[in-house]
Design a protein around this motif. Structure first.
Motif, PDB file in Angstrom:
ATOM      1  N   THR A 129       0.995  -1.216  -0.078  1.00 55.26           N
ATOM      2  CA  THR A 129      -0.071  -0.070   0.122  1.00 55.26           C
ATOM      3  C   THR A 129       1.009   1.449   0.006  1.00 55.26           C
ATOM      4  OG1 THR A 129      -1.690  -1.271   1.278  1.00 55.26           O
ATOM      5  CG2 THR A 129      -1.921   1.292   0.991  1.00 55.26           C
ATOM      6  N   VAL A 130       0.633   2.312  -0.907  1.00 53.06           N
ATOM      7  CA  VAL A 130       1.284   3.382  -0.861  1.00 53.06           C
ATOM      8  C   VAL A 130       0.087   4.597  -0.415  1.00 53.06           C
ATOM      9  CG1 VAL A 130       2.247   5.269  -2.412  1.00 53.06           C
ATOM     10  CG2 VAL A 130       2.606   2.772  -2.880  1.00 53.06           C
ATOM     11  N   VAL A 131       0.704   5.347   0.425  1.00 54.06           N
ATOM     12  CA  VAL A 131      -0.121   6.382   1.123  1.00 54.06           C
ATOM     13  C   VAL A 131       0.671   7.822   0.840  1.00 54.06           C
ATOM     14  CG1 VAL A 131      -1.010   7.421   3.151  1.00 54.06           C
ATOM     15  CG2 VAL A 131      -1.118   4.667   2.941  1.00 54.06           C
ATOM     16  N   VAL A 132      -0.039   8.733   0.370  1.00 52.63           N
ATOM     17  CA  VAL A 132       0.310   9.997   0.058  1.00 52.63           C
ATOM     18  C   VAL A 132      -0.419  11.089   0.759  1.00 52.63           C
ATOM     19  CG1 VAL A 132       0.569  11.857  -1.796  1.00 52.63           C
ATOM     20  CG2 VAL A 132       0.900   9.479  -2.361  1.00 52.63           C
ATOM     21  N   LEU A 133       0.205  11.608   1.965  1.00 54.08           N
ATOM     22  CA  LEU A 133      -0.154  12.499   2.672  1.00 54.08           C
ATOM     23  C   LEU A 133      -0.191  13.950   2.053  1.00 54.08           C
ATOM     24  CD1 LEU A 133      -1.420  12.601   5.429  1.00 54.08           C
ATOM     25  CD2 LEU A 133      -0.081  10.655   4.956  1.00 54.08           C
ATOM     26  N   SER A 134      -1.444  14.432   1.462  1.00 51.42           N
ATOM     27  CA  SER A 134      -1.663  15.569   0.530  1.00 51.42           C
ATOM     28  C   SER A 134      -2.279  16.819   1.737  1.00 51.42           C
ATOM     29  CB  SER A 134      -2.425  15.592  -0.499  1.00 51.42           C
ATOM     30  OG  SER A 134      -3.631  15.060  -0.240  1.00 51.42           O
ATOM     31  N   SER A 135      -3.138  17.326   1.042  1.00 54.20           N
ATOM     32  CA  SER A 135      -3.795  18.357   2.034  1.00 54.20           C
ATOM     33  C   SER A 135      -5.168  18.664   1.255  1.00 54.20           C
ATOM     34  CB  SER A 135      -2.857  19.372   2.139  1.00 54.20           C
ATOM     35  OG  SER A 135      -3.220  20.775   2.574  1.00 54.20           O
ATOM     36  N   THR A 136      -6.020  19.577   1.934  1.00 50.83           N
ATOM     37  CA  THR A 136      -7.131  19.905   1.364  1.00 50.83           C
ATOM     38  C   THR A 136      -6.349  21.271   0.441  1.00 50.83           C
ATOM     39  OG1 THR A 136      -7.428  21.465   3.173  1.00 50.83           O
ATOM     40  CG2 THR A 136      -8.765  19.595   3.347  1.00 50.83           C
ATOM     41  N   ALA A 137      -5.113  21.661   0.701  1.00 50.74           N
ATOM     42  CA  ALA A 137      -4.676  22.519  -0.539  1.00 50.74           C
ATOM     43  C   ALA A 137      -4.597  21.871  -1.688  1.00 50.74           C
ATOM     44  CB  ALA A 137      -3.519  23.116   0.420  1.00 50.74           C
ATOM     45  N   GLY A 138      -4.294  20.691  -1.609  1.00 47.46           N
ATOM     46  CA  GLY A 138      -4.301  19.957  -2.918  1.00 47.46           C
ATOM     47  C   GLY A 138      -5.469  19.941  -3.634  1.00 47.46           C
ATOM     48  N   GLY A 147       2.039  28.436  -3.552  1.00 50.34           N
ATOM     49  CA  GLY A 147       3.057  27.631  -3.524  1.00 50.34           C
ATOM     50  C   GLY A 147       2.791  26.424  -2.960  1.00 50.34           C
ATOM     51  N   TYR A 148       1.973  26.124  -1.747  1.00 50.08           N
ATOM     52  CA  TYR A 148       1.880  25.240  -1.078  1.00 50.08           C
ATOM     53  C   TYR A 148       0.733  24.396  -1.919  1.00 50.08           C
ATOM     54  CZ  TYR A 148       0.479  21.981   2.863  1.00 50.08           C
ATOM     55  OH  TYR A 148       0.223  20.881   3.964  1.00 50.08           O
ATOM     56  N   ALA A 149      -0.180  25.115  -2.092  1.00 45.49           N
ATOM     57  CA  ALA A 149      -1.341  24.317  -2.781  1.00 45.49           C
ATOM     58  C   ALA A 149      -0.888  23.891  -4.283  1.00 45.49           C
ATOM     59  CB  ALA A 149      -2.449  25.546  -3.212  1.00 45.49           C
ATOM     60  N   ALA A 150       0.229  24.694  -4.985  1.00 49.17           N
ATOM     61  CA  ALA A 150       0.755  23.912  -6.194  1.00 49.17           C
ATOM     62  C   ALA A 150       1.380  22.706  -5.968  1.00 49.17           C
ATOM     63  CB  ALA A 150       1.664  24.909  -6.803  1.00 49.17           C
ATOM     64  N   ALA A 151       2.083  22.713  -4.782  1.00 50.10           N
ATOM     65  CA  ALA A 151       2.774  21.509  -4.400  1.00 50.10           C
ATOM     66  C   ALA A 151       2.018  20.278  -3.880  1.00 50.10           C
ATOM     67  CB  ALA A 151       3.689  21.934  -3.071  1.00 50.10           C
ATOM     68  N   LYS A 152       0.845  20.513  -3.293  1.00 48.71           N
ATOM     69  CA  LYS A 152       0.060  19.492  -2.716  1.00 48.71           C
ATOM     70  C   LYS A 152      -0.815  19.323  -3.803  1.00 48.71           C
ATOM     71  CE  LYS A 152       1.309  18.753   1.502  1.00 48.71           C
ATOM     72  NZ  LYS A 152       1.823  17.477   1.571  1.00 48.71           N
ATOM     73  N   HIS A 153      -1.219  20.214  -4.841  1.00 52.21           N
ATOM     74  CA  HIS A 153      -1.966  19.714  -6.149  1.00 52.21           C
ATOM     75  C   HIS A 153      -1.150  18.578  -6.941  1.00 52.21           C
ATOM     76  CE1 HIS A 153      -5.124  22.616  -5.628  1.00 52.21           C
ATOM     77  NE2 HIS A 153      -5.891  21.997  -6.529  1.00 52.21           N
ATOM     78  N   GLY A 154       0.221  18.950  -6.862  1.00 49.41           N
ATOM     79  CA  GLY A 154       1.078  17.845  -7.292  1.00 49.41           C
ATOM     80  C   GLY A 154       1.162  16.687  -6.541  1.00 49.41           C
TER      81      GLY A 154
END
Length: 250
Positions: A129-138, A147-154
């Motif tokens: 299992t791969v888990v990616v911790l993103s954010s609601t900013a993503g 900048g943070y939203a762009a990274a978390k969208h990535g």
């Protein structure tokens, strides 16, 4: 004994540390990675004192060669939690420092890419299992968060694309997107050490999420039956209805 192995990046503090402790409590042998060896060892001590199994591997996920060397020393990987990340600054796009954007992209996106690529053969071989911790900013942008939203969208795009590309393989890809989480370092680092400004982020918010809340979500998703994939889980405190709507008592 057949003990599952979980690798957690950014495990020295906050959500990473809480996730490492929780996964160890469920019987995983946890591999703690992060840049600060002293922090990792402190978390490892907590885990071993509680009867869990773990090991410490200092690692900078933005260093691709170091990540590959780390992967070569692992005999087994069942779970990867891509947690290493963070935010720098709240400046508007018009005046933001490109170096901050680059640093956020390096750790939040390329760091997760490096570790996922390096460990993917073992994860596929073992049905992991791969888990990616993103954010609601993503998922939703906001002023001062470009900048943070762009990274978390990535990070979100990485998880969504990987899930498509691995369709048919015995690997689950899970994205956990937390909202407002109060940890000891996130806001402080983002606001460049300004403790008063960091405290204002959470002022008046009744019970923001804790690192343990997010760790519980990660562990729940990881421990579902192997045929169940939690594609995306958005986790917010009750006081936060949306990115721009937070109830504050004062």
């Amino acid at each position: 004994m057949d003990t599952a192995v979980a690798v957690v990046t950014g495990a020295g503090s906050g959500i990473g540390a809480a996730t490492a402790r929780r996964l160890a409590a469920t019987g995983h042998r946890v591999v703690l990675t992060g840049r600060r060896k002293d922090r990792l060892e402190a978390v490892a001590a907590q885990i071993t004192e509680a009867g869990g199994q773990c090991s410490v591997h200092p690692l900078d996920v933005t260093d691709q060669q170091a990540v590959r060397a780390f992967a070569d020393c692992l005999e087994r990987v069942d779970v990867l939690v891509n947690n290493a990340g963070g935010a720098l600054g709240t400046e508007y796009v018009a005046v933001a420092d490109p170096a901050d954007w680059s640093a956020m992209f390096e750790v939040n996106v390329l760091g997760a890419l490096h570790v996922t690529q390096a460990l993917l053969p073992a994860l596929v071989a073992g049905g992991g299992t791969v888990v990616v911790l993103s954010s609601t900013a993503g998922h939703v942008a906001y002023e001062g968060g470009g900048g943070y939203a762009a990274a978390k969208h990535g990070a979100h795009a990485l998880a969504a694309t990987l899930r498509l590309e691995l369709c048919g393989e015995p690997v689950r890809v899970v994205e956990i997107a937390p909202g407002l989480v109060r940890t000891e370092e996130f806001a402080l680092n983002r606001l460049r050490g300004d403790a008063d400004a960091a405290a204002r982020v959470y002022r008046g918010v009744e019970q923001p999420l804790t690192a343990e809340d997010v760790a519980d979500a990660v562990t729940w998703a990881v421990t579902r039956p192997v045929h169940v994939n939690v594609d995306l889980m958005v986790v917010r405190p009750r006081a936060q209805a949306a990115q721009h709507k937070v109830h504050r008592t004062s």
